[in-house]
Design a protein around this motif. Structure first.
Motif, PDB file in Angstrom:
ATOM      1  N   UNK A  73       4.358   5.389  -5.648  1.00  0.00           N
ATOM      2  CA  UNK A  73       4.388   5.395  -7.031  1.00  0.00           C
ATOM      3  C   UNK A  73       3.495   6.313  -7.658  1.00  0.00           C
ATOM      4  N   UNK A  74       2.373   6.492  -6.903  1.00  0.00           N
ATOM      5  CA  UNK A  74       1.369   7.577  -7.506  1.00  0.00           C
ATOM      6  C   UNK A  74       1.788   8.891  -7.255  1.00  0.00           C
ATOM      7  N   UNK A  75       2.494   9.278  -6.188  1.00  0.00           N
ATOM      8  CA  UNK A  75       3.102  10.559  -5.952  1.00  0.00           C
ATOM      9  C   UNK A  75       4.189  10.908  -7.108  1.00  0.00           C
ATOM     10  N   UNK A  76       5.109   9.819  -7.196  1.00  0.00           N
ATOM     11  CA  UNK A  76       6.017   9.991  -8.456  1.00  0.00           C
ATOM     12  C   UNK A  76       5.352  10.287  -9.899  1.00  0.00           C
ATOM     13  N   UNK A  77       4.444   9.782 -10.041  1.00  0.00           N
ATOM     14  CA  UNK A  77       3.569   9.852 -11.186  1.00  0.00           C
ATOM     15  C   UNK A  77       2.988  11.118 -11.367  1.00  0.00           C
ATOM     16  N   UNK A  78       2.482  11.751 -10.411  1.00  0.00           N
ATOM     17  CA  UNK A  78       2.096  12.995 -10.161  1.00  0.00           C
ATOM     18  C   UNK A  78       3.127  14.011 -10.539  1.00  0.00           C
ATOM     19  N   UNK A  79       4.275  13.967  -9.959  1.00  0.00           N
ATOM     20  CA  UNK A  79       5.567  14.768  -9.954  1.00  0.00           C
ATOM     21  C   UNK A  79       6.141  14.628 -11.292  1.00  0.00           C
ATOM     22  N   UNK A  80       6.147  13.450 -11.881  1.00  0.00           N
ATOM     23  CA  UNK A  80       7.062  13.258 -13.239  1.00  0.00           C
ATOM     24  C   UNK A  80       6.160  13.459 -14.316  1.00  0.00           C
ATOM     25  N   UNK A  81       4.868  13.319 -14.019  1.00  0.00           N
ATOM     26  CA  UNK A  81       3.895  13.304 -15.299  1.00  0.00           C
ATOM     27  C   UNK A  81       3.735  11.991 -15.944  1.00  0.00           C
ATOM     28  N   UNK A  82       4.229  11.016 -15.412  1.00  0.00           N
ATOM     29  CA  UNK A  82       3.911   9.660 -16.258  1.00  0.00           C
ATOM     30  C   UNK A  82       4.376   8.537 -15.265  1.00  0.00           C
ATOM     31  N   UNK A  83       4.096   7.594 -15.655  1.00  0.00           N
ATOM     32  CA  UNK A  83       4.412   6.301 -14.671  1.00  0.00           C
ATOM     33  C   UNK A  83       5.804   5.936 -14.869  1.00  0.00           C
ATOM     34  N   UNK A  84       6.641   5.905 -13.524  1.00  0.00           N
ATOM     35  CA  UNK A  84       8.029   5.644 -13.496  1.00  0.00           C
ATOM     36  C   UNK A  84       8.124   4.311 -12.704  1.00  0.00           C
ATOM     37  N   UNK A  85       8.994   3.289 -13.251  1.00  0.00           N
ATOM     38  CA  UNK A  85       9.207   2.234 -12.863  1.00  0.00           C
ATOM     39  C   UNK A  85      10.437   2.404 -11.871  1.00  0.00           C
ATOM     40  N   UNK A  86       9.948   2.411 -10.313  1.00  0.00           N
ATOM     41  CA  UNK A  86      10.895   2.795  -9.549  1.00  0.00           C
ATOM     42  C   UNK A  86      12.017   1.569  -9.294  1.00  0.00           C
ATOM     43  N   UNK A 125       0.645  -1.164   0.143  1.00  0.00           N
ATOM     44  CA  UNK A 125       0.210  -0.079   0.132  1.00  0.00           C
ATOM     45  C   UNK A 125       1.066   1.226  -0.063  1.00  0.00           C
ATOM     46  N   UNK A 126       1.932   1.282   0.830  1.00  0.00           N
ATOM     47  CA  UNK A 126       2.672   2.271   0.944  1.00  0.00           C
ATOM     48  C   UNK A 126       3.635   2.322  -0.398  1.00  0.00           C
ATOM     49  N   UNK A 161      15.037   3.901 -15.751  1.00  0.00           N
ATOM     50  CA  UNK A 161      13.479   4.843 -15.865  1.00  0.00           C
ATOM     51  C   UNK A 161      13.741   5.950 -14.599  1.00  0.00           C
ATOM     52  N   UNK A 162      14.172   5.678 -13.641  1.00  0.00           N
ATOM     53  CA  UNK A 162      14.309   6.739 -12.484  1.00  0.00           C
ATOM     54  C   UNK A 162      15.224   7.951 -13.074  1.00  0.00           C
TER      55      UNK A 162
END
Length: 101
Positions: A48-61, A42-43, A66-67
């Motif tokens: 991942x959702x917060x990173x998606x908001x900041x980067x503007x796309x899905x990022x594979x952590x 869950x965390x 990708x990072x």
């Protein structure tokens, strides 16, 4: 006299507390591994959702490539000292560092 005062005012009350703990037990919160695993998932999803908001796309952590692309290309952050990059055969940029950032 001083030792006797310490005995009656410190040691004896403490012994009563220890005896009570031995008789009734103490409560410990134990975690179920599956509950802890689901909490971590869950965390991770929230991060991942917060990173998606900041980067503007899905990022594979779990992908350093990708990072690196998200940090240095999408967000245009400056490269820290010691980080180099080179182009791969497929045209993408690979970031290299002698240290973990």
């Amino acid at each position: 006299q001083h030792l006797l005062d310490s005995f009656w005012h410190v040691e004896m009350p403490f012994a009563a507390v220890l005896a009570w703990m031995e008789h009734f037990g103490i409560a410990c919160q134990t975690y179920d591994p599956t509950q802890m695993h689901s909490h971590m998932l869950y965390r991770l999803a929230a991060i991942q959702e917060r990173v998606k908001q900041i980067a503007g796309r899905q990022v594979l952590l779990n992908s350093s490539e990708d990072v690196g692309r998200a940090l240095f290309e999408d967000l245009a952050l400056p490269l820290p000292r010691g980080v180099r990059f080179n182009r791969k055969n497929n045209g993408r940029i690979a970031y290299r560092s002698s240290m973990d950032l």
